[in-house]
Scaffold this active site. Structure first.
Site, short mmCIF file in Angstrom:
data_model
loop_
_atom_site.label_atom_id
_atom_site.label_comp_id
_atom_site.label_asym_id
_atom_site.label_seq_id
_atom_site.Cartn_x
_atom_site.Cartn_y
_atom_site.Cartn_z
N ASP A 469 0.86 -1.17 0.00
CA ASP A 469 0.00 0.00 0.00
C ASP A 469 0.90 1.23 0.00
OD1 ASP A 469 -2.26 1.65 0.37
OD2 ASP A 469 -1.93 1.66 2.53
N PHE A 616 -19.03 10.54 2.31
CA PHE A 616 -18.33 9.93 1.17
C PHE A 616 -18.93 8.57 0.84
CE2 PHE A 616 -14.69 12.75 2.09
CZ PHE A 616 -14.33 13.09 0.81
N LYS A 640 -16.93 18.76 -1.03
CA LYS A 640 -15.51 18.52 -1.31
C LYS A 640 -15.36 17.08 -1.78
CE LYS A 640 -13.95 16.90 3.23
NZ LYS A 640 -13.06 17.10 4.38
N GLY A 756 -4.91 3.70 -3.80
CA GLY A 756 -6.17 4.31 -4.23
C GLY A 756 -5.98 5.75 -4.66
#
Length: 1179
Positions: A469, A616, A640, A756
């Site tokens: 990651d 989100f 945002k 990501g």
């Protein structure tokens, strides 16, 4: 972990409150959790109906997918449980729900023995030795004493049983403490203390601040007038940040003492999804919907809240914490798996020896058939009675069969039962030294290396692929606000940056942000300007940063009683950084409740009513908050999110130049490796707000498809937004990451980064971490269809071939062509590639590249990439990450490592090993991994040799005793050979021996390749070991035989000579291979030889055992000691000569470096390591 991406939703499981339009209306606007992305739901939902279905790694799924959580389905009567609030008798009348008592222990007093033995006998070798022991109890097959034959297996079973019993005792003790804890339960209209184990579903429970929740309960009311409560879920998911939970206004106002609380809750059946919950509650004739924000789970701790009241809905083993208490999947060492192949060969060898003995015995019986009547052992008839009877002879066929079984008993230790115990003890010792290694101690988090899986230590020395990651693993995940683009103006020049300490005075108390932030002086001046257009843009921008989040401001005491610090608690480091930066520019968030927030704006406290919040999710990739402004007239929506979704909702007709300028600034920020967010705002008219409010209420109270409806409402309100600007947040690389990656690549390990983040951000981090270099050719695959993905993969393969041809034409070295290639692919492309026929092309292309960067990938796609390599090659894979979205990847890889970072401990809890920094991977693999692999490989081969040489001595003796399986070596010596005589030195060397020093292994990472090439354990070494064993057994047997040929020495005496000679021989053999000597190594090796002498003398001094005083008779002669010397020299000199010739004429890298260490680095510059082979070993 990548908190700014579409994947961040997994760890950012914010809970949405019941927002009210204003303080007087008290109209509940319940909000359901849309935070769990479709991917995240599939990752955390472990319900049984999903286990049998194949996981698709490429697709992110959908609302109607098979993996969709049960928490989002309509609750029908068959799938629901009914809880009558404050009426446990009626609740449990129809269905008696589980009590709150828990039990994590595996055994009870009655079940321990049968259950533990059943588990232990899952090892086939144990069953083999049990059968051998049973056969030896039969009179016809009794070779050893009956007690002696059962002792080795009994010893192994006993040691394991004691260990298991102690571990289970600790579990039972912990359960008892947990079950006897006290909680306040409402009984007869008053609260009484009750043990946790006696709590029932339906009871009302009161929990005070800093107490732990005894069960899963729906909130009814809290000490906060708005119904908010803060909980810490460290015991549940490892995250230490506070999370908010809310009580419904309909129950918040009720007092359990003044008036009886009553109602009915209809909720889903127990499941493992800790982020999902769906229910509805009937109170006072009104139906209210409940979501994840209204339930607090067992194991959570109440924080910053005086008290909270709730009703138990799940208890005991049905709580989500207990349902998830299954641990990480078990992994098995690759070396141990390969060892089973050699054990199979040894089994064939054992059967071959037994067949040879029984055939020879059959031939001997045929030849001496006429003499059997008078032979003492084989006489066919018994003449002692009045009638002649058959006696001790069962016929030619049965005699051969019995001899075969007796041979198996005599040669049983060919399969080394002690090897399993030795391996476990060695792994424990290796783990101890890894944990105590101060070079893997992280001072910043005060954490040591953790070894959570003891059975795969040696796999650390064979890793070929590392899947990492980025955020929190390669980077610190400590975000710092660096720059901003506001109104088309770029504030990133860095000129005039300085740290400022903003403070406000509230009720005579000075409040300051806990963290200081560097500010741009030009932007700071603009933030204080209220009248210019630029100043208004800056004002709205920082209000958005301070308000559009779920941050909880907490006050922290200081040494100065007049000063308090505000600490912003949140689940996302990005949000914390943005709120701290807003405070530094004079927009300080100082209060948050379920219905409003208070922001100090340049010294003026302003209250904003929070009318709604859309969190989100993985589809929208943005969040929005609807605020009622301080003038009580204006309603604004602040949004945002990621630039990929924000620019599609921006009203570009307002100021196209500003949009283009912002896009240019974003590209510049991403190129610097910064994490970016776009900020927008829209003012709502009265009709727009009322329409949204009506839709929002309908969606949040829906009993079916609530998440999809809320998402639809959010998409409608998040439109025609005015662009305010964009932010750039720096996530610095961890210390030593570039050097660590360089060392890993030098060791022949391919490092792939799965993130990501945006492609530009990932590429920038790739360059700064030295993962990417300027000489590399980048193959970029960003496609939105299957056909375009196919073409891109084909083009990439053509480029690989072209570069390989060019490399060959220019005389490039091995692997020079592929070292110039880097593959960069995004998650959208992987949707069309993974789980399709294109996987094979992706594997072919990726395996030809030295670097692979996967951007914008979902958690299951990370696991899919690992599976792509793991399922197609024999190469070992390692995955390393720090958060919940890395769990799938960590569990898929052969070795999983968790980073204990800023995003909680989910990755740590699912991992095999855990550590504080990525750079520790270098000493872990290159040093400890290399040592562990080398030690375990040698120990396995040595155990095969040690046992086989003893068996072969017995075999040669059988050939000279008419194949009758009479043994010269006593029963007890046979038993103690593996237990006392030779076991301790093996374990000590397996734990402590070092073929090379730490300095050398770190200086020359190429030495790690020996594990990848399986130099220390392979089929060739096994057969060489067997040949050496044959020779040594011949020397050990025939030297005494020839020396005492024709003498009157008895069998017991020469048996003692063989026993001592073999023990000396195998220990000297071990001593010849020891690389690093310690005092304990000397004590173990030479002490084992002394212990053998003592044991043999004690056994022979016992008059009730066969061979009484045999040792003392034979040890009085010089020939005895000459035989010991002759056996040792004759057996080991050929081995010494061969080792010398190999090291002189065909030395390995390890042997070369060992000589360099021994004699000083005289010719280190001339040493050339074996080439690193980049091509994978396909299955």
């Amino acid at each position: 972990m990548d908190t700014s991406s579409n994947i961040e939703i997994i760890e950012n499981s914010y809970q949405v409150p019941d927002y009210t339009r204003n303080s007087s209306s008290q109209r509940s606007i319940s909000s359901f959790q849309s935070t769990q992305s479709k991917t995240s739901i599939r990752e955390v939902n472990f319900s049984s109906e999903l286990e049998s279905k194949p996981v698709r790694h490429g697709s992110t799924g959908g609302a109607d997918s098979e993996g969709f959580s049960a928490s989002y389905k309509e609750i029908n009567d068959d799938d629901a449980r009914l809880i009558y609030i404050n009426d446990p008798e009626k609740t449990n009348e129809k269905f008696e729900f589980a009590g709150n008592s828990i039990r994590t222990g595996k055994y009870s007093f009655l079940t321990f023995l049968p259950k533990n033995l059943f588990e232990q006998f899952h090892r086939v070798a144990y069953i083999y030795f049990l059968v051998i022991a049973i056969l030896n109890q039969l009179p016809q097959l009794a070779v050893f004493g009956r007690g002696a034959s059962i002792l080795p297996l009994a010893f192994v079973l006993l040691v394991t049983a004691i260990k298991d019993a102690y571990e289970d005792y600790r579990r039972h003790r912990s359960d008892k403490i947990e079950n006897n804890r006290l909680a306040w339960v409402l009984v007869n209209e008053q609260f009484q203390q009750k043990k946790w184990k006696d709590i029932c579903v339906g009871e009302v429970i009161k929990v005070f601040g800093n107490e732990t929740l005894p069960c899963d309960m729906v909130l009814l009311s809290t000490s906060d007038s708005t119904g908010v409560a803060y909980v810490q879920t460290t015991n549940l998911d490892g995250e230490s940040n506070l999370k908010t939970r809310y009580a419904k206004q309909e129950t918040q106002m009720k007092s359990p003492v003044e008036g009886k609380i009553s109602g009915l809750i209809k909720c889903e059946k127990p499941n493992r999804n800790i982020y999902g919950f769906q229910a509805n509650m009937d109170v006072d004739g009104k139906r209210i919907s409940l979501g994840p924000s209204n339930i607090i789970l067992r194991g959570c701790e109440l924080k910053n809240t005086d008290w909270t009241l709730g009703v138990a809905v799940y208890a005991g083993r049905e709580t989500k914490a207990m349902l998830n208490n299954s641990g990480a999947p078990s992994k098995r060492s690759r070396l141990e798996t390969r060892m089973n192949r050699e054990i199979f060969f040894l089994s064939i060898f054992l059967v071959t020896l037994c067949v040879v003995v029984c055939i020879c015995h059959g031939i001997w019986l045929r030849r001496h058939e006429d003499e059997l009547d008078l032979m003492q052992f084989y006489r066919k008839r018994d003449y002692s009675g009045p009638e002649v009877e058959n006696y001790e002879y069962y016929g030619w066929g049965l005699e051969i069969f019995f001899i075969f079984l007796m041979s198996v008993i005599v040669f049983q230790i060919m399969i080394p039962i002690s090897l399993y115990i030795s391996m476990e003890l060695v792994r424990v010792g290796q783990a101890y030294f890894m944990i105590r290694d101060n070079r893997m101690f992280d001072e910043s988090s005060n954490s040591r290396f953790q070894c959570r899986a003891l059975n795969i230590n040696e796999d650390l020395g064979q890793i070929k692929y590392v899947f990492s990651d980025k955020t929190g693993t390669l980077t610190e995940n400590k975000m710092e606000f660096k720059c901003a683009s506001i109104g088309g103006l770029d504030f990133s020049s860095g000129t005039g940056n300085e740290q400022v300490e903003y403070s406000v005075e509230v009720d005579g108390m000075i409040l300051r942000p806990k963290m200081k932030v560097k500010v741009d002086t030009e932007l700071l001046d603009l933030s204080k300007s209220k009248h210019s257009d630029e100043g208004k843009n800056v004002h709205d921008f920082f209000v958005a940063l301070a308000a559009c989040n779920t941050i909880v401001p907490l006050t922290v005491e200081t040494d100065d009683t007049s000063v308090k610090l505000i600490e912003y608690q949140g689940e996302s480091p990005d949000e914390q950084a943005l709120v701290y930066s807003a405070a530094a520019y004079g927009f300080m968030l100082i209060e948050r409740s379920s219905g409003h927030i208070v922001i100090d704006i340049q010294g003026e406290r302003q209250r904003f009513n929070v009318l709604g919040l859309h969190e989100f999710d993985s589809d929208r990739k943005r969040m929005s908050v609807i605020l009622g402004c301080p003038d009580n007239k204006t309603v604004k929506v602040f949004v945002k999110g990621a630039d990929t979704t924000m620019f599609s909702i921006i009203n570009k007709s307002l100021n196209l130049d500003m949009v283009k300028a912002t896009e240019s600034h974003l590209h510049s920020y991403s190129s610097k490796g910064l994490r970016t967010l776009v900020i927008g705002m829209r003012e709502l008219s009265t009709s727009e707000f009322e329409k949204w409010q009506s839709s929002y209420e309908s969606a949040s109270t829906a009993l079916m498809g609530r998440a999809a409806l809320l998402r639809k409402v959010a998409n409608k309100i998040e439109n025609h937004v005015t662009l305010l600007g964009a932010s750039g947040i720096e996530d610095k690389l961890q210390q030593g990451v570039p050097e660590a990656i360089e060392s890993l690549r030098s060791a022949g390990i391919k490092v792939w980064v799965l993130t990501g983040d945006k492609q530009e951000t990932a590429i920038s981090i790739g360059y700064s971490s030295k993962l990417l270099t300027s000489t590399m050719t980048q193959i970029v695959i960003n496609n939105n269809s299957k056909n375009s993905c196919r073409k891109s993969l084909e083009d990439g393969l053509v480029m690989c071939k072209k570069l390989k041809i060019e490399s060959g034409a220019t005389g490039g070295g091995h692997g020079d062509g592929v070292s110039r290639l880097a593959l960069i692919i995004d998650g959208t492309s992987l949707v069309y590639v993974l789980d399709t026929e294109l996987e094979e092309q992706l594997f072919e292309l990726a395996s030809k590249c030295s670097v692979v960067l996967c951007c914008r990938v979902a958690p299951l796609q990370k696991a899919g990439i690992v599976a792509l390599i793991k399922n197609r090659t024999e190469d070992m894979t390692l995955a390393i990450g720090d958060g919940a979205n890395d769990v799938s990847m960590i569990q898929m890889a052969d070795v999983g490592i968790g980073i204990s970072g800023q995003e909680g401990r989910q990755a740590v809890m699912a991992s095999d090993f855990a550590m504080g920094q990525f750079r520790f991977l270098v000493p872990l693999l290159l040093v400890h991994g290399h040592w562990n692999y080398q030690r375990m490989s040698y120990m396995i081969l040595y155990n095969f040799y040690r046992n086989a040489v003893f068996v072969l001595v017995l075999f040669w003796y059988v050939l000279f005793t008419c194949f009758t399986l009479t043994t010269a070596i006593t029963d007890w010596s046979s038993v103690l050979y593996s237990v006392i005589y030779t076991s301790v030195p093996t374990i000590i060397v397996g734990v402590l021996d070092k073929d090379l020093s730490r300095t050398t292994l770190l200086k020359y990472p190429q030495l790690y390749g020996s594990g990848q090439r399986q130099e220390s354990y392979n089929g060739k070494l096994f057969w060489v070991t067997i040949i050496d064993t044959l020779w040594q057994s011949l020397a050990a047997f025939f030297v005494p035989l020839l020396a005492y040929w024709g003498s009157s020495v008895d069998g017991s005496s020469i048996g003692d000579l063989w026993t001592i000679a073999v023990v000396i021989m195998v220990n000297v053999h071990l001593a010849m291979d020891v690389m690093t000597w310690y005092w304990i190594t000397h004590a173990a090796i030479w002490g084992s030889i002394i212990a053998t002498f003592i044991c043999v003398m004690v056994i022979d001094a016992l008059s009730f055992l066969p061979g009484y005083w045999a040792f003392f008779h034979i040890a009085n002669t010089e020939l005895f000691w000459l035989c010991l010397l002759g056996i040792t020299v004759g057996a080991l000199v050929p081995r010494l000569v061969v080792k010398y010739l190999v090291q002189c004429y065909r030395p390995s890298d390890i042997q070369i470096q060992r000589e360099a260490e021994k004699f000083g680095n005289l010719r280190v510059a001339e040493i050339e390591m074996n080439p690193i082979i980049d091509s994978p070993r396909t299955t």
